[in-house]
Design an enzyme around this catalytic site. Structure first.
Site, short mmCIF file in Angstrom:
data_model
loop_
_atom_site.label_atom_id
_atom_site.label_comp_id
_atom_site.label_asym_id
_atom_site.label_seq_id
_atom_site.Cartn_x
_atom_site.Cartn_y
_atom_site.Cartn_z
N CYS A 174 -30.27 37.37 -14.19
CA CYS A 174 -30.93 38.44 -14.41
C CYS A 174 -31.42 38.64 -16.08
CB CYS A 174 -30.28 39.39 -13.95
SG CYS A 174 -29.77 39.20 -12.28
N CYS A 182 -17.15 53.69 -7.66
CA CYS A 182 -18.08 52.35 -7.41
C CYS A 182 -17.45 51.35 -8.26
CB CYS A 182 -19.35 52.56 -7.92
SG CYS A 182 -20.17 54.12 -7.29
N CYS A 213 -29.25 41.42 -18.13
CA CYS A 213 -27.94 41.64 -17.69
C CYS A 213 -26.93 41.01 -18.72
CB CYS A 213 -27.62 41.16 -16.37
SG CYS A 213 -25.65 41.38 -15.76
N CYS A 231 -27.03 51.52 -1.06
CA CYS A 231 -27.23 51.93 -2.63
C CYS A 231 -28.13 51.17 -3.14
CB CYS A 231 -25.87 52.19 -3.04
SG CYS A 231 -26.18 52.74 -4.77
N ARG A 281 -30.09 58.80 -7.82
CA ARG A 281 -28.74 58.86 -8.83
C ARG A 281 -29.54 58.40 -10.22
NH1 ARG A 281 -24.42 58.82 -6.35
NH2 ARG A 281 -24.25 58.43 -3.66
N CYS A 312 -17.73 52.48 -2.94
CA CYS A 312 -18.97 51.71 -3.20
C CYS A 312 -18.76 50.63 -3.98
CB CYS A 312 -20.11 52.40 -3.83
SG CYS A 312 -21.51 51.69 -3.99
N CYS A 368 -21.27 35.60 -14.52
CA CYS A 368 -22.07 35.57 -13.56
C CYS A 368 -23.17 34.18 -13.71
CB CYS A 368 -22.67 36.89 -13.46
SG CYS A 368 -23.75 37.08 -11.92
#
Length: 332
Positions: free
Chosen positions: A74, A115, A77, A207, A279, A147, A70
């Site tokens: 972040c 998801c 991550c 979400c 959640r 999702c 990616c």
């Protein structure tokens, strides 16, 4: 608004303070978070019982359909291409048939929400997005909630996802506007808000939640919840994550949070967003059974079920089975 559910003492009375509000201030949210723990738990549990069935905990399953590489930075991550010391294999987008097969297995194991996450900066037109649409259609045809989390998107992508049967789009704020640039520099807070607006404009559930334990202050936590609670309507789903430090990422050195901080975060989210599904997400492996039960008492009514959350560990199904058994007869 959901019908009030019967408590041990009869039907919970509904008051004006229990209604969904969109005018929260950061100061008010922080005051709730800092209130005495037993008072906070009691208030959150009472709100939860008014708006939700307290015996129901949804099981959701999460699959990484495209892992690693990616371009975002972040700090938490392991999938970021910026964190070169992370040991994580880069994988191409999965085949739709394989994804639908895994969704079928998740449904057989008791999950009713599936998801799918792709390590993309943003959705682009083309074969990869077409494959994701096929996955969404397949999950929808199984009778499961579908999702996805695919990064930023434009309105026409949201429209196509809606037509394919998508239930919800996950796009977390991660943290407060004030702390955000300490965690991410390749995407702005406004970028996230714009994506959420595009999703909502096409009738897809939001979400959207965040992560605690990244070095933020309590005020940062309150500020993030305040941003979410000012959405109208509130996000239908609010994941509350605790940081899972991963070797090779900038936050690898962070100490685990005290489990009671997660309890407080769940309880505060429940109070300021009474009708949302809260959640209990990443970081659950660091919670013992009793801490997880406290989170459920505080208003969490969904857990991710399965061995992984994208690329980080999650309690195995056997331990979750034991958890639900300890709770007694529960519709899960």
């Amino acid at each position: 608004m959901a019908t009030a559910h019967r408590t041990l003492c009869g039907d919970a009375p509904k008051t004006s303070s229990d209604a969904a509000r969109h005018d929260w201030t950061v100061e008010a949210v922080e005051a709730i978070y800092r209130s005495p723990l037993l008072e906070l738990l009691g208030r959150a549990n009472a709100v939860h019982r008014i708006h939700h069935d307290p015996t129901h905990v949804q099981k959701a399953s999460l699959l990484s359909i495209k892992t690693g590489g990616c371009p975002e930075d972040c700090a938490y991550c392991p999938q970021s291409a910026h964190h070169r010391e992370v040991i994580l294999g880069k994988e191409q987008l999965m085949d739709p048939a394989s994804v639908i097969e895994m969704a079928t297995r998740a449904k057989d194991a008791g999950a009713d929400r599936f998801c799918m996450g792709a390590a993309w900066r943003q959705v682009r037109d083309g074969a990869a997005f077409d494959a994701v649409l096929e996955m969404v259609r397949g999950v929808h045809d199984l009778g499961m909630e579908a999702c996805v989390t695919l990064g930023m998107l434009r309105p026409h992508h949201a429209q196509q996802l809606k037509q394919a049967g998508l239930t919800a789009y996950n796009h977390n704020l991660d943290t407060s506007p004030e702390f955000y640039d300490q965690i991410i520099t390749t995407r702005t807070y406004q970028d996230r808000l714009d994506t959420l607006a595009a999703v909502r404009s096409h009738g897809i559930d939001l979400c959207c939640g965040g992560i605690i334990g990244m070095g933020e202050t309590i005020r940062d936590r309150a500020s993030m919840l305040q941003v979410l609670a000012r959405f109208s309507p509130h996000p239908e789903s609010v994941p509350i994550n605790a940081l899972v430090p991963v070797a090779g990422t900038p936050l690898a050195h962070r100490d685990p949070i005290d489990p009671l901080e997660l309890v407080r975060m769940v309880a505060t989210a429940r109070i300021v967003m009474p009708t949302s599904t809260v959640r209990l997400s990443a970081g659950r492996t660091d919670l013992n059974r009793e801490a997880q039960i406290m989170c459920l008492m505080a208003g969490a009514n969904s857990v991710f079920y399965g061995e992984k959350l994208l690329t980080t560990p999650n309690p195995e199904e056997d331990s979750d089975t034991a958890l639900f058994k300890a709770l007694g007869p529960i519709a899960a």
